[in-house]
Design a protein around this motif. Structure first.
Motif, PDB file in Angstrom:
ATOM      1  N   VAL A   1       0.833  -1.198   0.000  1.00 52.18           N
ATOM      2  CA  VAL A   1       0.000   0.000   0.000  1.00 52.18           C
ATOM      3  C   VAL A   1       0.871   1.252   0.000  1.00 52.18           C
ATOM      4  CG1 VAL A   1      -1.770   1.263   1.285  1.00 52.18           C
ATOM      5  CG2 VAL A   1      -1.905  -1.221   1.109  1.00 52.18           C
ATOM      6  N   ARG A   2       1.991   1.229   0.709  1.00 54.84           N
ATOM      7  CA  ARG A   2       2.869   2.391   0.711  1.00 54.84           C
ATOM      8  C   ARG A   2       3.436   2.650  -0.690  1.00 54.84           C
ATOM      9  NH1 ARG A   2       4.179   4.749   5.583  1.00 54.84           N
ATOM     10  NH2 ARG A   2       2.446   4.328   6.997  1.00 54.84           N
ATOM     11  N   TRP A   3       3.788   1.594  -1.404  1.00 57.16           N
ATOM     12  CA  TRP A   3       4.257   1.782  -2.772  1.00 57.16           C
ATOM     13  C   TRP A   3       3.139   2.292  -3.668  1.00 57.16           C
ATOM     14  CZ3 TRP A   3       8.753   2.406  -4.861  1.00 57.16           C
ATOM     15  CH2 TRP A   3       9.898   1.864  -4.262  1.00 57.16           C
ATOM     16  N   MET A   4       1.922   1.852  -3.455  1.00 58.79           N
ATOM     17  CA  MET A   4       0.797   2.348  -4.236  1.00 58.79           C
ATOM     18  C   MET A   4       0.572   3.839  -3.981  1.00 58.79           C
ATOM     19  SD  MET A   4      -1.800  -0.896  -3.733  1.00 58.79           S
ATOM     20  CE  MET A   4      -3.161  -0.054  -4.533  1.00 58.79           C
ATOM     21  N   GLU A   5       0.743   4.263  -2.732  1.00 59.10           N
ATOM     22  CA  GLU A   5       0.588   5.682  -2.421  1.00 59.10           C
ATOM     23  C   GLU A   5       1.667   6.518  -3.096  1.00 59.10           C
ATOM     24  OE1 GLU A   5       0.579   6.031   1.784  1.00 59.10           O
ATOM     25  OE2 GLU A   5      -1.400   5.115   2.045  1.00 59.10           O
ATOM     26  N   LEU A   6       2.887   5.985  -3.183  1.00 61.84           N
ATOM     27  CA  LEU A   6       3.962   6.732  -3.831  1.00 61.84           C
ATOM     28  C   LEU A   6       3.741   6.872  -5.333  1.00 61.84           C
ATOM     29  CD1 LEU A   6       7.107   5.261  -2.007  1.00 61.84           C
ATOM     30  CD2 LEU A   6       6.072   7.508  -1.677  1.00 61.84           C
ATOM     31  N   LEU A   7       3.072   5.902  -5.945  1.00 62.10           N
ATOM     32  CA  LEU A   7       2.832   5.947  -7.383  1.00 62.10           C
ATOM     33  C   LEU A   7       1.621   6.794  -7.738  1.00 62.10           C
ATOM     34  CD1 LEU A   7       3.585   2.235  -8.339  1.00 62.10           C
ATOM     35  CD2 LEU A   7       5.010   4.248  -8.746  1.00 62.10           C
ATOM     36  N   CYS A   8       0.845   7.223  -6.756  1.00 55.82           N
ATOM     37  CA  CYS A   8      -0.294   8.111  -6.989  1.00 55.82           C
ATOM     38  C   CYS A   8       0.105   9.537  -6.603  1.00 55.82           C
ATOM     39  CB  CYS A   8      -1.515   7.656  -6.194  1.00 55.82           C
ATOM     40  SG  CYS A   8      -2.151   6.025  -6.680  1.00 55.82           S
ATOM     41  N   ASP A   9      -0.506  10.513  -7.250  1.00 50.33           N
ATOM     42  CA  ASP A   9      -0.152  11.911  -7.004  1.00 50.33           C
ATOM     43  C   ASP A   9      -0.767  12.450  -5.724  1.00 50.33           C
ATOM     44  OD1 ASP A   9       1.312  12.545  -9.594  1.00 50.33           O
ATOM     45  OD2 ASP A   9      -0.601  11.816 -10.365  1.00 50.33           O
ATOM     46  N   GLY A  10      -1.902  11.947  -5.308  1.00 50.59           N
ATOM     47  CA  GLY A  10      -2.555  12.402  -4.089  1.00 50.59           C
ATOM     48  C   GLY A  10      -3.171  11.243  -3.350  1.00 50.59           C
ATOM     49  N   THR A  11      -3.198  11.326  -2.022  1.00 51.44           N
ATOM     50  CA  THR A  11      -3.749  10.258  -1.185  1.00 51.44           C
ATOM     51  C   THR A  11      -4.590  10.876  -0.089  1.00 51.44           C
ATOM     52  OG1 THR A  11      -1.804   8.865  -1.596  1.00 51.44           O
ATOM     53  CG2 THR A  11      -3.228   8.249   0.235  1.00 51.44           C
ATOM     54  N   LEU A  12      -5.843  10.452  -0.012  1.00 55.50           N
ATOM     55  CA  LEU A  12      -6.765  10.856   1.043  1.00 55.50           C
ATOM     56  C   LEU A  12      -7.258   9.614   1.759  1.00 55.50           C
ATOM     57  CD1 LEU A  12      -8.962  13.445  -0.911  1.00 55.50           C
ATOM     58  CD2 LEU A  12      -6.875  13.895   0.384  1.00 55.50           C
ATOM     59  N   GLU A  13      -7.569   9.757   3.030  1.00 57.35           N
ATOM     60  CA  GLU A  13      -8.054   8.633   3.835  1.00 57.35           C
ATOM     61  C   GLU A  13      -9.340   9.035   4.545  1.00 57.35           C
ATOM     62  OE1 GLU A  13      -6.523   5.459   7.261  1.00 57.35           O
ATOM     63  OE2 GLU A  13      -5.373   7.276   6.820  1.00 57.35           O
ATOM     64  N   LEU A  14     -10.386   8.240   4.344  1.00 57.44           N
ATOM     65  CA  LEU A  14     -11.679   8.453   4.984  1.00 57.44           C
ATOM     66  C   LEU A  14     -11.807   7.502   6.169  1.00 57.44           C
ATOM     67  CD1 LEU A  14     -14.002   8.706   1.834  1.00 57.44           C
ATOM     68  CD2 LEU A  14     -12.874  10.562   3.072  1.00 57.44           C
ATOM     69  N   ILE A  15     -12.110   8.064   7.338  1.00 56.87           N
ATOM     70  CA  ILE A  15     -12.248   7.273   8.562  1.00 56.87           C
ATOM     71  C   ILE A  15     -13.657   7.515   9.103  1.00 56.87           C
ATOM     72  CG2 ILE A  15     -11.285   6.764  10.833  1.00 56.87           C
ATOM     73  CD1 ILE A  15      -8.692   8.064   9.930  1.00 56.87           C
ATOM     74  N   PRO A  16     -14.608   6.638   8.827  1.00 62.58           N
ATOM     75  CA  PRO A  16     -15.976   6.849   9.336  1.00 62.58           C
ATOM     76  C   PRO A  16     -16.019   6.787  10.853  1.00 62.58           C
ATOM     77  CG  PRO A  16     -15.935   5.240   7.547  1.00 62.58           C
ATOM     78  CD  PRO A  16     -14.517   5.469   7.956  1.00 62.58           C
ATOM     79  N   LEU A  17     -16.819   7.641  11.442  1.00 59.86           N
ATOM     80  CA  LEU A  17     -16.984   7.646  12.889  1.00 59.86           C
ATOM     81  C   LEU A  17     -18.008   6.592  13.287  1.00 59.86           C
ATOM     82  CD1 LEU A  17     -17.062  11.483  13.612  1.00 59.86           C
ATOM     83  CD2 LEU A  17     -15.179   9.901  13.997  1.00 59.86           C
ATOM     84  N   PRO A  18     -17.761   5.845  14.362  1.00 59.54           N
ATOM     85  CA  PRO A  18     -18.744   4.840  14.801  1.00 59.54           C
ATOM     86  C   PRO A  18     -19.988   5.516  15.359  1.00 59.54           C
ATOM     87  CG  PRO A  18     -16.951   5.004  16.385  1.00 59.54           C
ATOM     88  CD  PRO A  18     -16.555   5.866  15.221  1.00 59.54           C
ATOM     89  N   ALA A  19     -21.102   4.873  15.162  1.00 57.95           N
ATOM     90  CA  ALA A  19     -22.357   5.405  15.687  1.00 57.95           C
ATOM     91  C   ALA A  19     -22.389   5.244  17.203  1.00 57.95           C
ATOM     92  CB  ALA A  19     -23.546   4.688  15.054  1.00 57.95           C
ATOM     93  N   THR A  20     -22.837   6.293  17.878  1.00 53.71           N
ATOM     94  CA  THR A  20     -22.905   6.262  19.334  1.00 53.71           C
ATOM     95  C   THR A  20     -24.189   5.563  19.763  1.00 53.71           C
ATOM     96  OG1 THR A  20     -21.703   8.345  19.415  1.00 53.71           O
ATOM     97  CG2 THR A  20     -22.866   7.656  21.417  1.00 53.71           C
ATOM     98  N   PRO A  21     -24.104   4.432  20.466  1.00 50.86           N
ATOM     99  CA  PRO A  21     -25.331   3.747  20.881  1.00 50.86           C
ATOM    100  C   PRO A  21     -26.072   4.561  21.937  1.00 50.86           C
ATOM    101  CG  PRO A  21     -23.407   2.694  21.851  1.00 50.86           C
ATOM    102  CD  PRO A  21     -22.883   3.723  20.898  1.00 50.86           C
TER     103      PRO A  21
END
Length: 386
Positions: free
Chosen positions: A282-302
């Motif tokens: 995955v790190r090599w894939m990120e280097l071969l792409c021009d931009g990298t964003l990461e989405l982290i969904p928040l867990p629902a609060t019970p």
């Protein structure tokens, strides 16, 4: 010593302006539909279909042509898939050539439709006077308003729309599609009773397909490549997950982006729950792409109370967004507020009518603790003991 008459032009290089000599004005060709120059350095950019994401991309107000964006997502949600739908729908409306990898052509039926213009919106106010503008610090004036930037991205009455508004509750109608969707060779895993696959890798077949389409297309055609959930076992054959296969594919894709730097853009999504960022692949894939964003969904609060209104539900953050790299982010790039996107904690929220909205993350206000009601048995009245 030579005698030359004054005010005589000896020679001039072609295309070089000579003082005092009027040069013929060349005909400037307008940019293709859906493409405009970057306000930062003038390079051609196109919209991702999400206005807030365009404003995040290193100050270019769009995705620069000839670049690739990798969107990673944790968990089992599909926010990155919605970003791809906006990206593909924007290309079809603008008249671009959209190349779909992994999914069949029926995926086009899931694209969101154009949203109706809001008739309740207030008319835009006239710009402030020059004296009033001088009172505002130049840095804060450059930041602007998110709503104003989104409206300017959608275009004025005299200018073509750069970023359209889509509604997830609707479906994209064929009448508004000026472009076409091109399916690529299948990358799916073989079935049990299917014939053995050809020795050619599915990813190499996709590169050949894209290269043929780009070579035979016009210089004014804009191409978008949609690669959803790369390396997902349900969409890609097991051999595609080998590092030698996927890295060669990204190398070849990067070569096409640099060769057709004014015609091609790519957005790739990746599920980090199956392929974590700690792995070397995955790190090599990120280097071969021009931009990298990461989405982290928040867990629902019970046990949390539902929002009181629809506006509160829309503004409520549904996840965090981390910026690991931005396209064309160098010593001349990243102007304005976008320079703090690496240090600032960003959040995103999804709305059916407003789309995916990216903004700085802020904690919700703390609710006041309710006063505990005292039971009548524990109360002590004046002058009476219990």
């Amino acid at each position: 010593m030579s005698f030359v008459k004054k005010n005589t032009v000896l020679s001039s290089r072609p295309g070089r302006a000579v003082p005092g000599v009027k040069q013929p004005d060349g005909e400037k060709q307008p940019p293709p539909p859906g493409v405009r120059p970057s306000p930062l350095d003038g390079r051609p950019t196109t919209s991702t279909g999400t206005a807030s994401l365009d404003q995040l991309l290193a100050g270019h107000s769009g995705l620069p042509l000839g670049t690739c964006l990798l969107v990673e997502e944790q968990g089992t949600t599909d926010f990155s898939g919605i970003l791809l739908r906006y990206y593909a729908a924007e290309g079809l409306v603008q008249g671009h050539q959209v190349h779909l990898v992994g999914y069949p052509p029926q995926w086009k039926r899931n694209l969101p439709g154009l949203a109706e213009p809001d008739s309740k919106s207030k008319p835009s106010q006239p710009p402030p006077a020059q004296e009033e503008r001088m009172k505002i610090a130049w840095r804060y004036e450059a930041l602007g308003n998110s709503a104003a930037s989104a409206n300017s991205a959608r275009g004025d009455a005299n200018q073509p729309t750069f970023c359209h508004s889509f509604d997830l509750a609707k479906r994209l109608e064929p009448a508004v599609c000026k472009g076409s969707l091109h399916p690529t060779p299948s990358t799916g895993p073989p079935m049990l009773n299917a014939r053995p696959q050809s020795p050619t890798s599915p990813l190499k077949a996709i590169i050949k397909h894209l290269q043929m389409k780009l070579e035979t297309s016009s210089l004014t055609d804009i191409h978008r490549v949609v690669i959803p959930s790369i390396l997902l076992p349900e969409l890609y054959a097991p051999q595609c997950s080998h590092p030698s296969e996927v890295l060669q594919f990204l190398h070849a894709l990067r070569a096409l982006l640099r060769k057709y730097s004014t015609q091609l853009t790519v957005i790739i999504t990746l599920q980090t729950s199956l392929f974590p960022r700690s792995s070397g692949l995955v790190r090599w894939m990120e280097l071969l792409c021009d931009g990298t964003l990461e989405l982290i969904p928040l867990p629902a609060t019970p046990g949390a109370a539902p929002p009181s209104s629809s506006s509160e539900k829309t503004d409520q953050a549904q996840g965090l967004l981390k910026v690991h790299a931005l396209p064309i982010y160098h010593e001349k790039g990243g102007g304005g507020a976008e320079t703090s996107s690496f240090r600032e904690t960003l959040s995103f929220s999804l709305s059916a009518t407003k789309g995916l909205n990216i903004k700085p993350y802020s904690l919700p206000p703390m609710e006041e603790e309710e006063k505990k009601e005292k039971s009548p048995a524990s109360t002590v009245k004046d002058g009476i003991d219990f």
